[in-house]
Design a protein around this motif. Structure first.
Motif, PDB file in Angstrom:
ATOM      1  N   ALA A  36     -56.120   8.479  47.136  1.00 35.64           N
ATOM      2  CA  ALA A  36     -55.537   7.702  45.943  1.00 35.64           C
ATOM      3  C   ALA A  36     -54.136   7.841  45.843  1.00 35.64           C
ATOM      4  O   ALA A  36     -53.372   7.103  45.333  1.00 35.64           O
ATOM      5  CB  ALA A  36     -56.229   8.147  44.734  1.00 35.64           C
ATOM      6  N   ASP A  37     -53.512   9.138  46.044  1.00 37.18           N
ATOM      7  CA  ASP A  37     -52.057   9.521  45.866  1.00 37.18           C
ATOM      8  C   ASP A  37     -51.303   8.507  46.819  1.00 37.18           C
ATOM      9  O   ASP A  37     -50.358   7.977  46.591  1.00 37.18           O
ATOM     10  CB  ASP A  37     -51.913  11.252  46.208  1.00 37.18           C
ATOM     11  CG  ASP A  37     -52.611  11.884  45.154  1.00 37.18           C
ATOM     12  OD1 ASP A  37     -52.747  11.436  43.903  1.00 37.18           O
ATOM     13  OD2 ASP A  37     -52.865  13.142  45.211  1.00 37.18           O
ATOM     14  N   PHE A  38     -51.974   8.346  48.069  1.00 38.96           N
ATOM     15  CA  PHE A  38     -51.145   7.655  49.102  1.00 38.96           C
ATOM     16  C   PHE A  38     -51.086   6.129  48.701  1.00 38.96           C
ATOM     17  O   PHE A  38     -50.154   5.691  48.570  1.00 38.96           O
ATOM     18  CB  PHE A  38     -51.724   7.911  50.334  1.00 38.96           C
ATOM     19  CG  PHE A  38     -51.076   6.985  51.470  1.00 38.96           C
ATOM     20  CD1 PHE A  38     -49.852   6.937  51.869  1.00 38.96           C
ATOM     21  CD2 PHE A  38     -52.197   6.088  52.246  1.00 38.96           C
ATOM     22  CE1 PHE A  38     -49.419   5.967  52.650  1.00 38.96           C
ATOM     23  CE2 PHE A  38     -51.550   5.290  53.042  1.00 38.96           C
ATOM     24  CZ  PHE A  38     -50.289   5.211  53.604  1.00 38.96           C
ATOM     25  N   LEU A  39     -52.180   5.786  48.334  1.00 35.84           N
ATOM     26  CA  LEU A  39     -52.130   4.246  48.010  1.00 35.84           C
ATOM     27  C   LEU A  39     -51.052   4.099  46.660  1.00 35.84           C
ATOM     28  O   LEU A  39     -50.554   3.125  46.740  1.00 35.84           O
ATOM     29  CB  LEU A  39     -53.603   3.863  47.491  1.00 35.84           C
ATOM     30  CG  LEU A  39     -54.545   3.990  48.716  1.00 35.84           C
ATOM     31  CD1 LEU A  39     -55.990   3.372  48.538  1.00 35.84           C
ATOM     32  CD2 LEU A  39     -53.960   3.284  50.115  1.00 35.84           C
ATOM     33  N   GLN A  40     -51.453   5.020  45.866  1.00 30.12           N
ATOM     34  CA  GLN A  40     -50.633   4.824  44.625  1.00 30.12           C
ATOM     35  C   GLN A  40     -48.991   4.943  45.073  1.00 30.12           C
ATOM     36  O   GLN A  40     -48.042   4.110  44.467  1.00 30.12           O
ATOM     37  CB  GLN A  40     -50.626   5.900  43.540  1.00 30.12           C
ATOM     38  CG  GLN A  40     -50.283   5.697  42.108  1.00 30.12           C
ATOM     39  CD  GLN A  40     -50.992   4.259  41.575  1.00 30.12           C
ATOM     40  OE1 GLN A  40     -52.301   4.385  41.647  1.00 30.12           O
ATOM     41  NE2 GLN A  40     -50.563   3.285  41.282  1.00 30.12           N
ATOM     42  N   LEU A  41     -48.677   5.761  46.056  1.00 27.36           N
ATOM     43  CA  LEU A  41     -47.334   5.852  46.535  1.00 27.36           C
ATOM     44  C   LEU A  41     -46.951   4.752  47.235  1.00 27.36           C
ATOM     45  O   LEU A  41     -45.707   4.295  46.970  1.00 27.36           O
ATOM     46  CB  LEU A  41     -47.518   7.291  47.376  1.00 27.36           C
ATOM     47  CG  LEU A  41     -45.977   7.454  48.241  1.00 27.36           C
ATOM     48  CD1 LEU A  41     -45.000   8.009  46.931  1.00 27.36           C
ATOM     49  CD2 LEU A  41     -45.957   8.298  49.394  1.00 27.36           C
ATOM     50  N   LEU A  42     -47.868   4.088  47.838  1.00 25.31           N
ATOM     51  CA  LEU A  42     -47.313   2.794  48.382  1.00 25.31           C
ATOM     52  C   LEU A  42     -46.866   1.810  47.569  1.00 25.31           C
ATOM     53  O   LEU A  42     -45.979   1.148  47.683  1.00 25.31           O
ATOM     54  CB  LEU A  42     -48.616   2.333  49.334  1.00 25.31           C
ATOM     55  CG  LEU A  42     -48.881   2.751  50.571  1.00 25.31           C
ATOM     56  CD1 LEU A  42     -50.104   2.225  51.219  1.00 25.31           C
ATOM     57  CD2 LEU A  42     -47.694   2.709  51.512  1.00 25.31           C
ATOM     58  N   LEU A  43     -47.492   1.589  46.373  1.00 23.09           N
ATOM     59  CA  LEU A  43     -47.222   0.686  45.172  1.00 23.09           C
ATOM     60  C   LEU A  43     -46.068   1.236  44.682  1.00 23.09           C
ATOM     61  O   LEU A  43     -45.094   0.254  44.394  1.00 23.09           O
ATOM     62  CB  LEU A  43     -48.334   0.517  44.070  1.00 23.09           C
ATOM     63  CG  LEU A  43     -49.621   0.033  44.767  1.00 23.09           C
ATOM     64  CD1 LEU A  43     -50.580   0.235  43.557  1.00 23.09           C
ATOM     65  CD2 LEU A  43     -49.503  -1.410  45.101  1.00 23.09           C
ATOM     66  N   THR A  44     -45.847   2.485  44.441  1.00 25.65           N
ATOM     67  CA  THR A  44     -44.496   2.880  43.768  1.00 25.65           C
ATOM     68  C   THR A  44     -43.391   2.595  44.599  1.00 25.65           C
ATOM     69  O   THR A  44     -42.403   2.359  44.365  1.00 25.65           O
ATOM     70  CB  THR A  44     -44.667   4.329  43.719  1.00 25.65           C
ATOM     71  OG1 THR A  44     -45.791   4.659  42.657  1.00 25.65           O
ATOM     72  CG2 THR A  44     -43.368   4.925  42.968  1.00 25.65           C
ATOM     73  N   GLU A  45     -43.289   3.016  46.101  1.00 27.94           N
ATOM     74  CA  GLU A  45     -42.430   2.792  47.237  1.00 27.94           C
ATOM     75  C   GLU A  45     -42.091   1.249  47.346  1.00 27.94           C
ATOM     76  O   GLU A  45     -41.154   1.029  47.712  1.00 27.94           O
ATOM     77  CB  GLU A  45     -43.212   3.462  48.270  1.00 27.94           C
ATOM     78  CG  GLU A  45     -42.737   4.884  48.132  1.00 27.94           C
ATOM     79  CD  GLU A  45     -41.431   5.420  47.749  1.00 27.94           C
ATOM     80  OE1 GLU A  45     -40.353   4.888  48.465  1.00 27.94           O
ATOM     81  OE2 GLU A  45     -41.187   6.222  46.735  1.00 27.94           O
ATOM     82  N   THR A  46     -43.032   0.398  47.026  1.00 26.10           N
ATOM     83  CA  THR A  46     -42.913  -1.040  47.208  1.00 26.10           C
ATOM     84  C   THR A  46     -41.911  -1.445  46.103  1.00 26.10           C
ATOM     85  O   THR A  46     -40.965  -2.193  46.692  1.00 26.10           O
ATOM     86  CB  THR A  46     -44.130  -1.768  46.837  1.00 26.10           C
ATOM     87  OG1 THR A  46     -45.174  -1.452  48.009  1.00 26.10           O
ATOM     88  CG2 THR A  46     -43.810  -3.355  47.016  1.00 26.10           C
ATOM     89  N   ALA A  47     -42.148  -0.755  44.807  1.00 24.16           N
ATOM     90  CA  ALA A  47     -40.938  -1.216  43.985  1.00 24.16           C
ATOM     91  C   ALA A  47     -39.600  -0.538  44.192  1.00 24.16           C
ATOM     92  O   ALA A  47     -38.608  -1.132  44.117  1.00 24.16           O
ATOM     93  CB  ALA A  47     -41.649  -0.878  42.502  1.00 24.16           C
ATOM     94  N   ASN A  48     -39.918   0.592  44.553  1.00 24.95           N
ATOM     95  CA  ASN A  48     -38.659   1.512  45.101  1.00 24.95           C
ATOM     96  C   ASN A  48     -37.822   0.718  46.055  1.00 24.95           C
ATOM     97  O   ASN A  48     -36.483   0.560  46.021  1.00 24.95           O
ATOM     98  CB  ASN A  48     -38.912   2.923  45.338  1.00 24.95           C
ATOM     99  CG  ASN A  48     -37.804   3.717  45.634  1.00 24.95           C
ATOM    100  OD1 ASN A  48     -36.791   3.631  45.090  1.00 24.95           O
ATOM    101  ND2 ASN A  48     -38.014   4.446  46.665  1.00 24.95           N
TER     102      ASN A  48
END
Length: 222
Positions: A88-100
């Motif tokens: 879950a942390d990894f998938l959430q990170l993917l979304l955060t990094e998409t915006a980043n």
């Protein structure tokens, strides 16, 4: 002459050229840029510039590959510092990094959108392969770092998710540019239904993809 410079001097010169090219790319479209303008901005002769890069496409392909190389290395270091890191942390990170990527690394994602249709057409193949190998190695380190913390995923699956992320950003960028021509807004036209809110819309689309692929994981909206 380039050959009379030390390795450190060559590296400094290459960084000087890269910084100049990116500064101009912030202000102009790729088609508007010239090697002469880049050389002037970098404070080097046009001949010196061609000693490093045989074409504009080679220069910006290198900037693209090296930029993602640095980004992956930075992301790897950040993940290594996490005390816990679940799927879950990894998938959430993917979304955060998409915006980043869109908000903080705008020049990089602009270049990535040019890679297939423009940069590959004129870039030096040997130079591209060399920098792509370095990028691949950094991608593998990132994927392996994640895989050791999320063993339910494979390195190949992680790399595939990063590719999907990149493809979604590039695709949405192209859609977002439908109301512009050479980075100039088409003020006299009304393309209301073509308008894309790049950051939020890309994150939302990627979230749908991830939720479909991993339905048991709950992803929050930030």
């Amino acid at each position: 002459m380039v050959n009379s410079l030390t390795k450190e001097q060559k590296t400094d010169r290459a960084q000087q050229i890269a910084a100049a090219a990116l500064t101009l790319f912030e202000q102009q479209s790729f088609s508007q840029l010239t090697m002469a303008a880049i050389a002037k901005q970098a404070g080097v002769s046009k001949g010196t510039l061609f000693n490093y890069y045989e074409s504009k496409e080679s220069l910006f392909m290198t900037l693209l590959l090296d930029g993602y190389h640095q980004y992956f290395d930075d992301l790897t270091r950040r993940i290594e510092q996490c005390t816990t890191f679940t799927l879950a942390d990894f998938l959430q990170l993917l979304l955060t990094e998409t915006a980043n990527l869109i908000t903080t690394h705008g020049l990089l994602v602009r270049l990535n959108a040019l890679r297939g249709p423009i940069l590959e057409q004129g870039a030096n193949m040997a130079q591209t392969i060399s920098h792509r190998q370095a990028l691949y190695a950094s991608n593998e380190r990132l994927a392996q770092t994640i895989q050791t913390r999320v063993p339910t995923l494979t390195v190949a699956e992680i790399s595939q998710l990063l590719l999907v992320q990149s493809a979604m950003i590039s695709g949405m960028m192209n859609l977002a540019g439908l109301d512009e021509f050479n980075r100039q807004p088409l003020y006299d036209q009304d393309f209301e239904h073509f308008k894309v809110n790049l950051g939020p819309d890309t994150v939302t689309t990627f979230r749908y993809y991830l939720q479909g692929k991993y339905p048991t994981v709950v992803l929050t909206k930030e």
